[in-house]
Design an enzyme around this catalytic site. Structure first.
Site, PDB file in Angstrom:
ATOM      1  N   HIS A  33       1.109  -1.421   0.287  1.00  0.00           N
ATOM      2  CA  HIS A  33       0.034   0.090   0.419  1.00  0.00           C
ATOM      3  C   HIS A  33       0.901   0.835  -0.337  1.00  0.00           C
ATOM      4  O   HIS A  33       1.378   1.318   0.933  1.00  0.00           O
ATOM      5  CB  HIS A  33      -1.091  -0.075   1.448  1.00  0.00           C
ATOM      6  CG  HIS A  33      -2.087   0.888   1.789  1.00  0.00           C
ATOM      7  ND1 HIS A  33      -3.088   1.174   1.849  1.00  0.00           N
ATOM      8  CD2 HIS A  33      -1.972   2.384   1.291  1.00  0.00           C
ATOM      9  CE1 HIS A  33      -3.865   2.507   1.862  1.00  0.00           C
ATOM     10  NE2 HIS A  33      -2.752   2.741   1.345  1.00  0.00           N
ATOM     11  N   HIS A  36       2.317   5.849  -1.161  1.00  0.00           N
ATOM     12  CA  HIS A  36       1.030   7.082  -2.269  1.00  0.00           C
ATOM     13  C   HIS A  36       1.660   7.063  -2.960  1.00  0.00           C
ATOM     14  O   HIS A  36       2.955   7.420  -1.989  1.00  0.00           O
ATOM     15  CB  HIS A  36       0.859   7.515  -1.695  1.00  0.00           C
ATOM     16  CG  HIS A  36      -1.334   7.133  -0.972  1.00  0.00           C
ATOM     17  ND1 HIS A  36      -2.196   7.652  -1.279  1.00  0.00           N
ATOM     18  CD2 HIS A  36      -1.345   6.500  -0.250  1.00  0.00           C
ATOM     19  CE1 HIS A  36      -3.006   6.679  -0.395  1.00  0.00           C
ATOM     20  NE2 HIS A  36      -2.431   6.369   0.219  1.00  0.00           N
ATOM     21  N   ARG A  85       1.460   9.172  -5.658  1.00  0.00           N
ATOM     22  CA  ARG A  85       1.816  10.909  -6.341  1.00  0.00           C
ATOM     23  C   ARG A  85       2.077  11.502  -7.437  1.00  0.00           C
ATOM     24  O   ARG A  85       2.230   9.778  -8.425  1.00  0.00           O
ATOM     25  CB  ARG A  85       2.213  12.216  -5.124  1.00  0.00           C
ATOM     26  CG  ARG A  85       1.782  11.686  -3.749  1.00  0.00           C
ATOM     27  CD  ARG A  85       0.544  11.801  -3.374  1.00  0.00           C
ATOM     28  NE  ARG A  85       0.399  12.363  -1.994  1.00  0.00           N
ATOM     29  CZ  ARG A  85      -0.949  11.886  -1.184  1.00  0.00           C
ATOM     30  NH1 ARG A  85      -1.582  11.006  -1.493  1.00  0.00           N
ATOM     31  NH2 ARG A  85      -0.680  12.078  -0.039  1.00  0.00           N
ATOM     32  N   ASN A 137      -5.934   7.201  -5.673  1.00  0.00           N
ATOM     33  CA  ASN A 137      -6.215   8.480  -5.316  1.00  0.00           C
ATOM     34  C   ASN A 137      -5.840  10.061  -5.992  1.00  0.00           C
ATOM     35  O   ASN A 137      -5.381  10.139  -4.932  1.00  0.00           O
ATOM     36  CB  ASN A 137      -6.533   8.497  -4.049  1.00  0.00           C
ATOM     37  CG  ASN A 137      -5.648   8.863  -2.842  1.00  0.00           C
ATOM     38  OD1 ASN A 137      -4.381   7.876  -3.761  1.00  0.00           O
ATOM     39  ND2 ASN A 137      -5.481   9.066  -1.886  1.00  0.00           N
ATOM     40  N   LYS A 187      -9.256  -0.738  -5.579  1.00  0.00           N
ATOM     41  CA  LYS A 187      -9.195   0.817  -4.388  1.00  0.00           C
ATOM     42  C   LYS A 187     -10.638   0.687  -3.940  1.00  0.00           C
ATOM     43  O   LYS A 187     -11.219   1.238  -4.965  1.00  0.00           O
ATOM     44  CB  LYS A 187      -8.500   1.463  -4.100  1.00  0.00           C
ATOM     45  CG  LYS A 187      -8.115   2.514  -3.418  1.00  0.00           C
ATOM     46  CD  LYS A 187      -7.635   1.572  -1.574  1.00  0.00           C
ATOM     47  CE  LYS A 187      -7.539   1.798  -1.051  1.00  0.00           C
ATOM     48  NZ  LYS A 187      -6.875   2.767  -0.313  1.00  0.00           N
ATOM     49  N   HIS A 218     -10.779   0.665   2.422  1.00  0.00           N
ATOM     50  CA  HIS A 218     -11.317   1.287   2.989  1.00  0.00           C
ATOM     51  C   HIS A 218     -11.481   1.242   3.911  1.00  0.00           C
ATOM     52  O   HIS A 218     -12.448   1.959   3.416  1.00  0.00           O
ATOM     53  CB  HIS A 218     -10.180   3.184   3.000  1.00  0.00           C
ATOM     54  CG  HIS A 218      -9.606   4.077   3.647  1.00  0.00           C
ATOM     55  ND1 HIS A 218      -8.468   5.187   3.467  1.00  0.00           N
ATOM     56  CD2 HIS A 218     -10.573   4.631   4.562  1.00  0.00           C
ATOM     57  CE1 HIS A 218      -8.192   5.830   4.894  1.00  0.00           C
ATOM     58  NE2 HIS A 218      -9.591   5.230   5.284  1.00  0.00           N
ATOM     59  N   HIS A 223      -4.550  -0.798   5.686  1.00  0.00           N
ATOM     60  CA  HIS A 223      -4.009  -0.224   7.519  1.00  0.00           C
ATOM     61  C   HIS A 223      -4.816  -0.144   8.294  1.00  0.00           C
ATOM     62  O   HIS A 223      -5.895   0.589   8.718  1.00  0.00           O
ATOM     63  CB  HIS A 223      -3.842   1.350   6.541  1.00  0.00           C
ATOM     64  CG  HIS A 223      -5.021   2.103   6.091  1.00  0.00           C
ATOM     65  ND1 HIS A 223      -6.012   2.147   6.418  1.00  0.00           N
ATOM     66  CD2 HIS A 223      -4.952   2.843   4.966  1.00  0.00           C
ATOM     67  CE1 HIS A 223      -6.390   2.544   5.413  1.00  0.00           C
ATOM     68  NE2 HIS A 223      -6.303   2.762   4.254  1.00  0.00           N
ATOM     69  N   ASP A 251       1.475   2.367   3.491  1.00  0.00           N
ATOM     70  CA  ASP A 251       0.558   3.792   3.702  1.00  0.00           C
ATOM     71  C   ASP A 251       1.564   5.660   3.513  1.00  0.00           C
ATOM     72  O   ASP A 251       0.791   5.523   3.916  1.00  0.00           O
ATOM     73  CB  ASP A 251      -0.835   3.710   4.885  1.00  0.00           C
ATOM     74  CG  ASP A 251      -1.870   4.553   4.307  1.00  0.00           C
ATOM     75  OD1 ASP A 251      -1.977   5.338   3.000  1.00  0.00           O
ATOM     76  OD2 ASP A 251      -1.983   5.286   5.201  1.00  0.00           O
ATOM     77  N   HIS A 280       2.700  14.432   2.132  1.00  0.00           N
ATOM     78  CA  HIS A 280       1.721  15.829   1.925  1.00  0.00           C
ATOM     79  C   HIS A 280       2.979  16.976   1.854  1.00  0.00           C
ATOM     80  O   HIS A 280       3.965  16.566   2.915  1.00  0.00           O
ATOM     81  CB  HIS A 280       1.324  15.974   3.068  1.00  0.00           C
ATOM     82  CG  HIS A 280       0.280  14.924   2.679  1.00  0.00           C
ATOM     83  ND1 HIS A 280      -1.349  15.706   1.193  1.00  0.00           N
ATOM     84  CD2 HIS A 280      -0.551  14.271   3.839  1.00  0.00           C
ATOM     85  CE1 HIS A 280      -1.702  14.322   1.971  1.00  0.00           C
ATOM     86  NE2 HIS A 280      -1.662  13.109   2.204  1.00  0.00           N
ATOM     87  N   ALA A 285      -3.604  18.264   6.521  1.00  0.00           N
ATOM     88  CA  ALA A 285      -4.340  17.182   5.406  1.00  0.00           C
ATOM     89  C   ALA A 285      -3.352  15.237   6.164  1.00  0.00           C
ATOM     90  O   ALA A 285      -2.943  15.598   6.638  1.00  0.00           O
ATOM     91  CB  ALA A 285      -3.035  16.558   4.367  1.00  0.00           C
TER      92      ALA A 285
HETATM   93  C1  NCD Z   1      -3.391   9.330   3.077  1.00  0.00           C
HETATM   94  C2  NCD Z   1      -2.999  10.078   1.099  1.00  0.00           C
HETATM   95  O1  NCD Z   1      -2.964  11.073   2.359  1.00  0.00           O
HETATM   96  O2  NCD Z   1      -3.122   9.773   0.320  1.00  0.00           O
HETATM   97  N1  NCD Z   1      -4.079   9.797   3.312  1.00  0.00           N
HETATM   98  C3  NCD Z   1      -4.073   8.976   4.615  1.00  0.00           C
HETATM   99  O3  NCD Z   1      -4.170   9.547   5.718  1.00  0.00           O
HETATM  100  N2  NCD Z   1      -3.755   7.533   4.540  1.00  0.00           N
HETATM  101  C4  NCD Z   1      -4.838   8.301   1.204  1.00  0.00           C
HETATM  102  C5  NCD Z   1      -6.085   7.112   2.903  1.00  0.00           C
HETATM  103  O4  NCD Z   1      -4.641   6.140   2.682  1.00  0.00           O
HETATM  104  O5  NCD Z   1      -6.291   6.858   3.299  1.00  0.00           O
HETATM  105 ZN    ZN Z   2      -3.147   4.986   1.594  1.00  0.00          ZN
END
Ligand code: NCD
Ligand code: ZN
Length: 367
Positions: A15, A17, A19, A44, A115, A157, A195, A273, A277, A289
């Protein structure tokens, strides 16, 4: 007996991210340097990955960034960058996703899983980039039916997104209301609980179904949820760096989840996860965020947890084996080595604050 060095198969982040654009260039090297054989890439983005075309184009952009590193050079964190990293794409499920496109995308290799994010009736999502998520879960049952038939994993999620649900109960409310009916209606659908943070959800995952051999419900667990409880968000002042979705829970839940993980339960696997940011977005007074960035030291963080619990023999399966087949990945035949050597973590990568940045971890991934 004190262990000072461990060798495990190269791992897989279930899992992640990363970007897009400049941010991807900044954060992807962290996971490459962590020797991952690949990762489940979350869909996402600001423009979510809702079609085969978008998934293929996103994958190309990732591969381009991956391949733009010079393999002969040391990576920024002292380990050579690897170029065999496999980005495993996911399809962002919306109320309009067509079951046939889900199946076609899976068969064409555009994605390996779907997802599920959920949004409430006002179209507010419960986490970053989830506002396009599913509002009418029952309306998605035809998609789940197609996925069940083709054994396409659903990565969920599971958090209730109604404003009036208590923040710390969102996960367990969703287990009862959303997850259980899905499992009951689609007994052949493979599901990964993403998560996981709530001890009651962990109990459910660990005991779901007749036996381990026939298990089809698994869970990813982040390094940060194994390490911090909800106090970490508030101790010494408000700490946005410890704010993510799902929010860390009370200590009893952290301890319960951690017990399943470090006792070697095969239904739990590493999914960081890691969610970068920009500092400016994380430090807002209102509307900070959600997301914690662990990618630079994920392996060291997980190792620290297993070591603290005297459970290093279970680290390898958790990082590198458990339910990898679900994603179409093999256990790597290559290894990675982690040594008991103090390592100072970087505070920031670009403008992104690193989890536990600036502190010392007792373990170091050395090759
Ligand atoms: C994730 C994100 O920033 O894309 N944020 C998070 O708090 N885990 C999105 C997600 O997995 O919920
Ligand atoms: Zn995530």
């Amino acid at each position: 007996m004190r262990i000072d060095k461990i060798v495990v198969p190269r791992w897989f982040d279930r899992h992640l991210h990363i970007r897009d654009g400049e941010m991807m260039k900044t954060v992807l090297p962290c996971t490459l340097n962590q020797r991952a054989t690949g990762a489940i890439i979350m869909p996402n983005l600001a423009d979510p990955i809702t079609s085969i075309e978008k998934a293929k184009a996103y994958r190309e952009r990732i591969i381009h960034v991956r391949d733009s590193y010079n393999m002969d050079l040391e990576g920024p964190f002292g380990v050579p960058v690897l170029r065999d990293f496999v980005p495993c794409m996911t399809c962002y499920l919306t109320d309009n996703t067509d079951p046939e496109e889900v199946v076609r995308g899976f068969e064409e290799g555009a994605w390996r899983a779907v997802k599920l994010y959920m949004a409430n009736q006002k179209g507010q999502g419960g986490t970053t980039g989830s506002a396009h998520g599913v509002r009418n879960l029952l309306g998605r049952y035809p998609v789940f039916e197609a996925m069940e038939k083709h054994k396409i994993p659903l990565l969920g999620h599971f958090e209730a997104v109604e404003e009036d649900v208590d923040e710390f109960d969102r996960e367990i409310v969703s287990v009862e209301r959303d997850l259980k009916p899905i499992l009951k209606s689609f007994p052949g659908l493979p599901v990964v609980f993403e998560h996981l943070t709530d001890g009651r959800a962990a109990d459910f995952v660990a005991h779901c179904g007749c036996c381990d051999e026939h298990a089809r419900l698994f869970a990813t667990v982040t390094a940060h949820h194994l390490m911090i409880n909800r106090n970490a968000m508030f101790w010494g002042g408000m700490n946005p760096g410890h704010y993510c979705k799902p929010v860390p829970k009370r200590e009893t839940h952290r301890a319960k989840v951690r017990q399943y993980v470090t006792s070697g339960n095969r239904r739990f696997g590493a999914g960081t996860d890691s969610a970068p940011h920009d500092e400016s977005v994380k430090s807002r007074c209102y509307g900070c965020a959600a997301g914690i960035f662990t990618a630079p030291t994920a392996v060291e963080l997980y190792t620290t947890v297993f070591d603290e619990d005297d459970a290093l023999e279970h680290l390898g399966p958790f990082l590198s084996e458990n339910f990898l087949a679900l994603y179409g990945m093999d256990v790597s035949s290559e290894t990675m080595t982690i040594e008991r050597t103090p390592m100072r973590t970087q505070e920031k990568i670009g403008n992104v604050q690193v989890f536990k940045g600036g502190t010392e971890l007792p373990w170091k991934l050395v090759g």
